[in-house]
Enzyme design. Structure first.
Site, PDB file in Angstrom:
ATOM      1  CB  ALA A 125     -25.931 -23.293 -40.528  1.00  0.00           C
ATOM      2  N   GLY A 129     -31.266 -21.176 -33.157  1.00  0.00           N
ATOM      3  CA  GLY A 129     -32.114 -20.024 -33.422  1.00  0.00           C
ATOM      4  C   GLY A 129     -31.661 -18.711 -32.828  1.00  0.00           C
ATOM      5  CB  CYS A 247     -17.832 -20.848 -32.729  1.00  0.00           C
ATOM      6  SG  CYS A 247     -18.365 -22.548 -33.029  1.00  0.00           S
TER       7      CYS A 247
END
EC number: 2.1.1.178
Length: 479
Positions: A125, A129, A247
């Site tokens: 995923a 970038g 996260c």
């Protein structure tokens, strides 16, 4: 630093009280969540060493504090952020650094821990970038990275960041990450699955991140995460390393997903402890050896990282029923390959044996050799970098190839002044005081390649891609 009001659902607070180790203070957690997030950057070592970057930026008065788990990472404080955004500085435009949250540097640190040197890596995923570009820098543009992104709108951003950072060893795909276990079994030396999650760790950046939070939603997300990690584990070769990260802070999306994988494949999953990843890592260490980073521990975003090794092969998934379709490129060899290589070298573009020439009609591309074995097994959105378009008078070198391959010390290189470089990034032609002698000019600033120009009399004709042209305040304020 100013406080900002974060929305916390009661059920979330209850869950956090239960999840947090007794060694941590819940009041400290709440206080940390209310503080705005510290900004951080990662130096792009494909372009510049950390030492040279620090010397280059020293006159700007930036306060740079090292991130303990990433040698190239720094928390940054600047006085001129309001007048000159960090993304408009010369160093950012030329790819010398990436604006990346410090916590998100952890997964790649784990991927390469203990001297791990994988040759073929998948980032499941990948957009926007940050981790793909960090992986490429750790690989020094060698080997190959398959960077996948399910969201079509984010693939373009992913490519733009890869291009800006001068990366040549990436292949892009656009799939649901759950397809790779069947499509590419036992293919990768290492895989990063930075999984889609509920985002509980990002409240310092987005105070409303938990507006739609619910226990039920987290459980739904965790079900998808189990499918993603199962697929990634199938795509990993025996002996390979899988890093799983999020996260978010709840156990269901973190420890429980990894424990589910181990229960599913008890003979094939080994947890690799991360307590020695960096000095102080033990403060976030779980009983399983994972890092569960609550925001108050290191004053950063909340994050979770686990590192696993695949110790044995597992039964394969059914082969996919789709057809990839005819691959539109053919290898370029012999005299043609020699001719374009010599022409590229003469213009200051150089590459190593890890990149191979391929052709489609008048387009010439460089593909990472390590990815070629996957051709025909999966459909790529983009492979490697576009080197040139051929025409009657020779080749039209592409901007992304210049940024990735150009030698700034080549005879055709021409260094712009601060003011000229600003004009360049605005898409305007440049009128240097002393024009270069060459007709085809490799334009540099701070001795970094920023494009190609044609000399027409005393003018350098701008070829900077229109979609990258900037307006507003640029970097001359750094003088």
């Amino acid at each position: 630093m100013a406080q900002h009001a974060v929305y916390f659902p009661d059920a979330f607070l209850t869950q956090m009280r239960e999840a947090m180790p007794s060694t941590l203070s819940f009041d400290d957690f709440l206080a940390a969540c209310q503080r705005p997030l510290r900004r951080s950057i990662r130096v792009n070592t494909l372009k510049i060493s950390v030492t040279d970057f620090l010397a280059l930026t020293a006159p700007y008065g930036w306060s740079l504090t090292p991130v303990p788990w990433c040698e190239e990472g720094f928390w940054i404080e600047r006085d001129d952020e309001e007048s000159l955004p960090l993304g408009s500085t010369a160093e950012h435009l030329s790819g010398l650094f990436y604006i990346q949250e410090a916590s998100s540097m952890l997964p790649v640190a784990a991927l390469f821990a203990e001297g791990n040197t994988p040759e073929r890596i998948m980032d499941v995923a990948a957009a926007p970038g940050s981790k793909t570009t960090q992986i490429a820098a750790r690989m020094n543009n060698q080997g190959a990275i398959l960077a996948n992104e399910f969201s079509a709108s984010r693939v373009k951003v992913l490519h733009a960041n890869i291009s800006r950072c001068g990366i040549s060893n990436v292949a892009l795909t656009h799939f649901d990450g759950r397809v790779f276990g069947a499509a590419l079994p036992e293919t990768f030396d290492a895989i990063l699955l930075d999984a889609p999650c509920s985002g509980e760790g990002v409240v310092r950046k987005d105070p409303d991140a938990l507006k739609n939070w619910s226990v039920e939603s987290n459980l739904d997300i965790a079900a998808t995460q189990r499918e993603l990690i199962d697929s990634a584990f199938h795509a990993l070769r025996p002996g390979g390393t899988l890093v799983y990260s999020t996260c978010t802070l709840n156990r269901e999306e973190n420890e429980s997903v990894c424990l589910w994988l181990k229960e599913t494949y008890p003979e094939a999953v080994e947890f690799l402890p991360l307590g020695d990843l960096f000095p102080g890592a033990e403060r976030a260490l779980t009983a399983e050896g994972f890092l569960h980073v609550f925001p108050q521990i290191y004053d950063c975003e909340g994050f979770f990282v686990a590192r696993l090794r695949k110790t044995a092969a597992i039964p394969p998934l059914p082969a996919p029923g789709y057809k990839v379709g005819k691959f539109p490129f053919a290898p370029m060899k012999g005299r043609e390959a020699t001719q374009i290589t010599q022409a590229a070298n003469a213009s200051g573009l150089q590459w190593g044996e890890n990149l191979h020439l391929w052709q489609r009609d008048k387009e010439v591309w460089l593909f990472p050799a390590e990815i070629e074995a996957l051709i025909g097994k999966v459909r790529f959105s983009r492979l490697g970098i576009k080197l040139a378009e051929s025409h009657n008078k020779g080749y039209r070198w592409q901007h992304e190839a210049v940024i990735a391959l150009a030698d700034p010390h080549h005879a055709n290189a021409f260094e712009l002044s601060h003011q000229e470089a600003e004009e360049w990034y605005r898409g305007r032609d440049v009128y240097p005081q002393t024009a270069p002698s060459a007709d085809d000019v490799l334009v540099t600033f701070q001795h970094q390649p920023i494009g190609l120009a044609k000399r027409i009399g005393s003018r350098l004709k701008n070829s900077y891609p229109r979609e990258l042209v900037r307006d507003g305040k640029l970097f001359t304020g750094n003088d």
